[in-house]
Write a protein that holds these residues in place. Structure first.
Motif, PDB file in Angstrom:
ATOM      1  N   UNK A 131       0.824  -1.217   0.000  1.00  0.00           N
ATOM      2  CA  UNK A 131       0.000   0.000   0.000  1.00  0.00           C
ATOM      3  C   UNK A 131       0.856   1.264   0.000  1.00  0.00           C
ATOM      4  N   UNK A 132       2.126   1.127   0.317  1.00  0.00           N
ATOM      5  CA  UNK A 132       3.068   2.245   0.255  1.00  0.00           C
ATOM      6  C   UNK A 132       4.465   1.681   0.386  1.00  0.00           C
ATOM      7  N   UNK A 133       5.437   2.376  -0.190  1.00  0.00           N
ATOM      8  CA  UNK A 133       6.825   1.959  -0.137  1.00  0.00           C
ATOM      9  C   UNK A 133       7.642   2.922   0.724  1.00  0.00           C
ATOM     10  N   UNK A 134       8.677   2.376   1.372  1.00  0.00           N
ATOM     11  CA  UNK A 134       9.571   3.222   2.156  1.00  0.00           C
ATOM     12  C   UNK A 134      10.474   4.051   1.259  1.00  0.00           C
ATOM     13  N   UNK A 194      12.508  -1.364  -2.567  1.00  0.00           N
ATOM     14  CA  UNK A 194      12.723  -1.160  -1.137  1.00  0.00           C
ATOM     15  C   UNK A 194      11.620  -1.816  -0.307  1.00  0.00           C
ATOM     16  N   UNK A 195      11.683  -1.606   1.013  1.00  0.00           N
ATOM     17  CA  UNK A 195      10.694  -2.189   1.916  1.00  0.00           C
ATOM     18  C   UNK A 195       9.311  -1.598   1.657  1.00  0.00           C
ATOM     19  N   UNK A 196       8.311  -2.441   1.887  1.00  0.00           N
ATOM     20  CA  UNK A 196       6.923  -1.977   1.881  1.00  0.00           C
ATOM     21  C   UNK A 196       6.556  -1.486   3.274  1.00  0.00           C
ATOM     22  N   UNK A 197       5.449  -0.741   3.370  1.00  0.00           N
ATOM     23  CA  UNK A 197       5.007  -0.191   4.648  1.00  0.00           C
ATOM     24  C   UNK A 197       3.596  -0.663   4.968  1.00  0.00           C
ATOM     25  N   UNK A 198       3.365  -0.993   6.233  1.00  0.00           N
ATOM     26  CA  UNK A 198       2.008  -1.293   6.686  1.00  0.00           C
ATOM     27  C   UNK A 198       1.231   0.020   6.768  1.00  0.00           C
TER      28      UNK A 198
END
Length: 592
Positions: free
Chosen positions: A80-83, A88-92
């Motif tokens: 739902x969003x990327x860091x 890169x890492x995904x974000x909760x």
């Protein structure tokens, strides 16, 4: 056959509240899957049909990535969003945390749409677009259409190379900033549409083929590679959940589905429309619009509101510019007759063979005019030119005003492209932000696309085509609204559009429900007359002459038309002649 076994899961990370999140990945080719949180590895449990899932302690904003078979780590394909960027890492994300300011917004009915297509990056991201909203409302726009927002590699992209369709690209802003934009648009009475890409993924950052090969079918090729396999339930749900996210979590008012002709399973499109109508049918106005080169009129009878009318654009462009190459060659011969067909029946190609001898299209005369989105410019038709020229640089200005009159006062739904309303001369070029070998391939591929054009037959001439990966290509495409407002020529174009849209909203839009065409006649080469009966019984007529020669008119003329694109053409009109490069609009006050 679909592999619908009845099992279903929500793709990606779902914030559950109470400091808990559920992580799910469809990875049918993997043996085991884990999620990495704060560098700690948490195994996911195999559930069914290739799914892995687990509920873990995790707060919104937490970065995570999936670890597959202890061999490699990947971002969440439903992030739902990327860091950072796509690798890169995904974000909760907790979508429920945004405090919406606009309450009781139910959207607007389809017939009120005046669409305005924008590229978020060129307008300064979500905050930059928000600054433009009051000007759009003053102009008469009722619906903002955002080019694809899905996360793409790098800082610049049209959006059609996206690989994470649930994540708004971080270069545009955060999910909450996007919601704030939509919230502000609703407060001003503007609808918001998002362009979604369900036909392919971009070439950089898509890892699905490594652990979910069944996401794609190798027996069908699209211009972008293997087709997406919509026969599989998990694949369908991926995109259905994406549509629901935009409509529910972001409260957008509509979706524009890109290039659905590249989706082989048409029943997926029917299912999508049915589910959207079932979920959001109530009092809320939700709209679904197609781009479909196949002119599949049947889809406009099963829950889709309208289709981009490429035929209408192509024939008008050919008449305005005289261009004959590539797909315009399908519209040059008998162009005036083709324009008459477009105005009276919607599609021009309704089963006839095109330049390749392929039959294209289905009958469309039974559909209302509002089933078609008409435009003179958009991202494709401008940006897919080698140098991204705007139509104002290619056509006679009086002829362009006449065509704009037809665009904004016909019963079809009009679409404007950012800056068009100011007579923008900045190009809209094709731009990306790829690197190394992929950058070379994209640049060379872009230039080779024009090898069949006579002017670019020489390879050295093709090298003049701007490099898509150069930042200057992106910067050159920015509309300069601050300058336009201070320039008399640009301001005159803006006044022209504003006047036409005021007439549309005041005299035509309220009576579009129930509107039907009454036919169109060829007056002369490049000149037609079209008529429609509006919902209240009155007759709207538009006579347009795009040629450099006058033509004769038959029948009684109105002393004062509703609108004439050139005031100096009024005397000719009263005397039964249609001046060169003029459009005249009439609205019968009596019922026929």
């Amino acid at each position: 056959m679909s592999d619908n076994t009845g099992f279903s899961a929500l793709h990606g990370a779902q914030w559950l509240g109470n400091q808990r999140s559920r992580f799910s990945l469809w990875a049918p080719d993997a043996t085991h899957v884990s999620v990495v949180l704060d560098e700690r590895i948490h195994p996911l449990h195999p559930v069914a049909e290739g799914w892995f899932s687990a509920e873990l302690a995790c707060l919104p904003g937490t970065p995570y990535r999936f670890r597959v078979d202890d061999e490699y780590e990947v971002p969440d394909p439903a992030s739902r969003a990327q860091s950072g960027d796509v690798h890169d890492d995904s974000l909760v994300i907790d979508h429920a945390s945004y405090a919406w300011r606009t309450q009781g917004w139910h959207g607007r009915p389809w017939h009120e749409c005046v669409l305005y297509e924008v590229h978020a990056g060129l307008l300064g991201g979500f905050r930059g677009i928000e600054d433009r909203l009051p000007a759009l409302v003053e102009l008469g726009v009722t619906a903002l259409e955002l080019m694809p927002l899905n996360d793409f590699p790098g800082e610049r992209n049209w959006g059609y190379d996206g690989v994470l369709p649930f994540a708004p690209d971080s270069s545009y802003g955060t999910p909450d900033e996007l919601k704030h934009l939509i919230d502000s648009a609703h407060r001003l009475g503007l609808m918001v549409f998002v362009d979604v890409v369900y036909n392919h993924f971009g070439p950089d950052g898509n890892y699905l083929g490594r652990y979910a090969k069944g996401f794609f079918r190798h027996d069908i090729q699209t211009p972008w590679g293997d087709a997406i396999d919509f026969r599989r339930r998990a694949v369908r749900d991926f995109f259905l959940q994406n549509a629901f996210m935009w409509l529910r979590d972001y409260r957008v008012d509509g979706l524009r589905l890109d290039a659905v002709h590249a989706i082989s399973e048409k029943d997926f499109l029917v299912e999508l429309a049915q589910q959207v109508r079932s979920e959001f049918g109530g009092e809320r106005h939700v709209h679904l619009v197609l781009e479909n080169e196949h002119n599949d009129a049947g889809l406009l009878e099963v829950g889709f509101d309208a289709q981009w009318n490429d035929d209408g654009h192509n024939v008008l462009h050919a008449l305005l510019t005289g261009e004959r190459e590539a797909y315009y060659s399908d519209f040059v011969d008998h162009a005036t007759d083709k324009l008459a067909v477009c105005l009276s029946e919607g599609f021009i190609y309704q089963g006839q063979p095109n330049r390749r001898g392929e039959t294209r299209g289905q009958p469309s005369a039974h559909l209302p005019p509002t089933s078609f989105v008409l435009f003179l410019q958009n991202h494709d038709q401008t940006g897919n030119r080698a140098f991204g020229e705007r139509l104002i640089a290619l056509a006679d200005p009086d002829a362009l005003r006449a065509a704009t009159t037809l665009l904004l006062l016909s019963p079809m739904i009009p679409l404007l492209f950012m800056g068009e309303e100011w007579g923008s001369r900045e190009p809209f070029l094709f731009f990306t932000d790829h690197h190394d070998e992929l950058a070379d391939a994209v640049r060379d591929g872009r230039r080779n696309e024009f090898a069949d054009f006579e002017v670019f037959a020489d390879e050295t001439k093709r090298e003049r085509i701007p490099d898509p990966n150069a930042e200057r290509t992106f910067q050159a495409s920015r509309p300069d609204f601050a300058r336009y407002s201070k320039d008399a020529e640009h301001a005159a174009w803006n006044d022209f559009y504003r006047q036409l849209l005021a007439l549309r909203h005041g005299r035509i839009v309220p009576y579009l429900p129930g509107c039907r065409p009454l036919g169109a006649d060829v007056l002369a080469d490049s000149a037609v007359s079209a008529r429609w009966r509006l919902g209240d019984g009155r007759v709207l007529s538009i006579e347009v002459n795009l040629s450099a020669a006058p033509c004769a008119l038959s029948g009684e003329r109105h002393a004062t038309p509703l609108f004439i694109s050139r005031n100096d053409a009024l005397l000719d009109y009263r005397q039964g002649r249609l001046s060169p490069r003029v459009a005249v609009v009439n609205l019968e006050d009596h019922h026929e």
